[in-house]
Design an enzyme around this catalytic site. Structure first.
Site, PDB file in Angstrom:
ATOM      1  N   HIS A 113      10.830  -2.599  14.008  1.00  0.00           N
ATOM      2  CA  HIS A 113      10.395  -3.868  13.414  1.00  0.00           C
ATOM      3  C   HIS A 113       9.782  -4.754  14.491  1.00  0.00           C
ATOM      4  O   HIS A 113      10.380  -4.943  15.563  1.00  0.00           O
ATOM      5  CB  HIS A 113      11.577  -4.571  12.747  1.00  0.00           C
ATOM      6  CG  HIS A 113      11.156  -5.792  12.007  1.00  0.00           C
ATOM      7  ND1 HIS A 113      10.486  -5.736  10.794  1.00  0.00           N
ATOM      8  CD2 HIS A 113      11.260  -7.102  12.327  1.00  0.00           C
ATOM      9  CE1 HIS A 113      10.215  -6.971  10.403  1.00  0.00           C
ATOM     10  NE2 HIS A 113      10.668  -7.814  11.304  1.00  0.00           N
ATOM     11  N   ASP A 145      19.513  -0.282   6.270  1.00  0.00           N
ATOM     12  CA  ASP A 145      20.518  -0.436   5.216  1.00  0.00           C
ATOM     13  C   ASP A 145      19.795  -0.901   3.962  1.00  0.00           C
ATOM     14  O   ASP A 145      18.559  -0.836   3.903  1.00  0.00           O
ATOM     15  CB  ASP A 145      21.659  -1.370   5.646  1.00  0.00           C
ATOM     16  CG  ASP A 145      21.230  -2.821   5.761  1.00  0.00           C
ATOM     17  OD1 ASP A 145      20.049  -3.137   5.465  1.00  0.00           O
ATOM     18  OD2 ASP A 145      22.073  -3.645   6.144  1.00  0.00           O
ATOM     19  N   GLY A 147      19.349  -3.849   2.762  1.00  0.00           N
ATOM     20  CA  GLY A 147      18.707  -5.151   2.805  1.00  0.00           C
ATOM     21  C   GLY A 147      17.305  -5.041   3.374  1.00  0.00           C
ATOM     22  O   GLY A 147      16.818  -3.948   3.667  1.00  0.00           O
ATOM     23  N   ASP A 149      15.442  -5.458   6.441  1.00  0.00           N
ATOM     24  CA  ASP A 149      15.563  -5.584   7.895  1.00  0.00           C
ATOM     25  C   ASP A 149      16.893  -6.199   8.327  1.00  0.00           C
ATOM     26  O   ASP A 149      16.947  -6.996   9.269  1.00  0.00           O
ATOM     27  CB  ASP A 149      14.369  -6.382   8.465  1.00  0.00           C
ATOM     28  CG  ASP A 149      13.047  -5.693   8.155  1.00  0.00           C
ATOM     29  OD1 ASP A 149      13.007  -4.456   8.199  1.00  0.00           O
ATOM     30  OD2 ASP A 149      12.067  -6.392   7.847  1.00  0.00           O
TER      31      ASP A 149
HETATM   32  C1  GAR Z   1       4.793  -1.444  13.955  1.00  0.00           C
HETATM   33  O1  GAR Z   1       4.681  -2.649  14.659  1.00  0.00           O
HETATM   34  C2  GAR Z   1       6.065  -1.438  13.135  1.00  0.00           C
HETATM   35  O2  GAR Z   1       7.131  -2.076  13.754  1.00  0.00           O
HETATM   36  C3  GAR Z   1       5.633  -2.207  11.928  1.00  0.00           C
HETATM   37  O3  GAR Z   1       4.369  -1.661  11.638  1.00  0.00           O
HETATM   38  C4  GAR Z   1       3.723  -1.330  12.870  1.00  0.00           C
HETATM   39  C5  GAR Z   1       3.161   0.052  12.747  1.00  0.00           C
HETATM   40  O4  GAR Z   1       2.161   0.277  13.685  1.00  0.00           O
HETATM   41  N1  GAR Z   1       6.557  -2.077  10.856  1.00  0.00           N
HETATM   42  C6  GAR Z   1       6.878  -3.079  10.058  1.00  0.00           C
HETATM   43  O5  GAR Z   1       6.367  -4.183  10.113  1.00  0.00           O
HETATM   44  C7  GAR Z   1       7.916  -2.722   9.022  1.00  0.00           C
HETATM   45  N2  GAR Z   1       8.437  -3.933   8.424  1.00  0.00           N
HETATM   46  P1  GAR Z   1       1.475   1.695  13.860  1.00  0.00           P
HETATM   47  O6  GAR Z   1       1.107   2.193  12.468  1.00  0.00           O
HETATM   48  O7  GAR Z   1       0.300   1.430  14.718  1.00  0.00           O
HETATM   49  O8  GAR Z   1       2.492   2.580  14.518  1.00  0.00           O
END
Ligand code: GAR
Length: 201
Positions: A113, A145, A147, A149
């Site tokens: 995250h 889980d 929820g 995040d």
């Molecule tokens: C990452 O920053 C990941 O943490 C986020 O999407 C990006 C994926 O980048 N995930 C979320 O925001 C989930 N809530 P990528 O496709 O370049 O690996």
């Protein structure tokens, strides 16, 4: 060997870094006993070429092909289970996973995250941090889980926000940290120096 399935929705740059990190470790004197056995996505638009390039099986389980979220989740779970993973990672998988999937896979179900949870949960964490006028945010790896995040945190790190940051520049700096946290987490899990059941209990 820790068998890992990774689920993505987009460009998968963090997954690419994980694949590269495992390859580099394999060629070094500190190999990581982990292998990405499949890459899955919820959309054909995800960068599944990452798997094709390396001979890793890929699959798409798109919600639109199922009558409801629960049926989609059951199909996703069945597909993941075909590969018998010890660990499943949501790496930029931009959908909430239905409870039956979480209950079946957690605590061996991780998410990355782009914020310092519990700050800025949800799908727009980077934008939310900027709009809040925060001067720092972060990156977190946690167990999923039911929820949004809210799962047990495995590792996280602070990242400063600079006055000239845009969502893109800040997100890119966050991803650099996410990649390190993710590789370290996989390294510890493969070495048996991190116990997800203990963290989740
Ligand atoms: C990452 O920053 C990941 O943490 C986020 O999407 C990006 C994926 O980048 N995930 C979320 O925001 C989930 N809530 P990528 O496709 O370049 O690996």
């Amino acid at each position: 060997m820790l068998k890992v399935v990774v689920l993505i929705s987009g460009t998968g740059s963090n997954l690419r870094a994980l694949l590269d990190g495992l390859d580099e470790a394999r060629a070094s004197d500190a190999p990581i006993a982990a292998e990405i056995v499949a890459i899955g996505a919820d959309t054909e638009r995800a960068n599944l070429a990452l798997g094709d390039e390396r001979g890793i099986p890929t699959f798409v389980v798109a919600p639109g092909a199922y009558p409801d979220r629960a049926a989609w989740g059951d199909a996703l779970l069945a597909k993941v289970r075909e590969f018998g993973p010890d660990l499943t990672i949501l790496s930029g998988f931009m959908r909430l996973v239905p409870p039956r999937v979480v209950d079946a896979l957690a605590p061996e179900l991780l998410n990355t995250h782009p914020a310092y949870l519990p700050e800025f949960p949800g799908a727009h964490a980077v934008r939310d941090a900027l709009e809040a006028g925060a001067n720092e945010t972060g990156a977190t790896i946690m167990i999923v889980d039911n929820g949004v995040d809210t799962g047990p945190i495995i590792d996280q790190r602070r990242i400063a926000i600079t006055p000239d940051d845009t969502e893109a520049t800040l997100h890119e700096r966050i991803k650099v940290v996410e990649r390190q946290l993710l590789l370290d987490t996989v390294r510890h899990l493969a070495a048996g120096t991190l116990n997800l059941k203990e963290i989740a209990s």
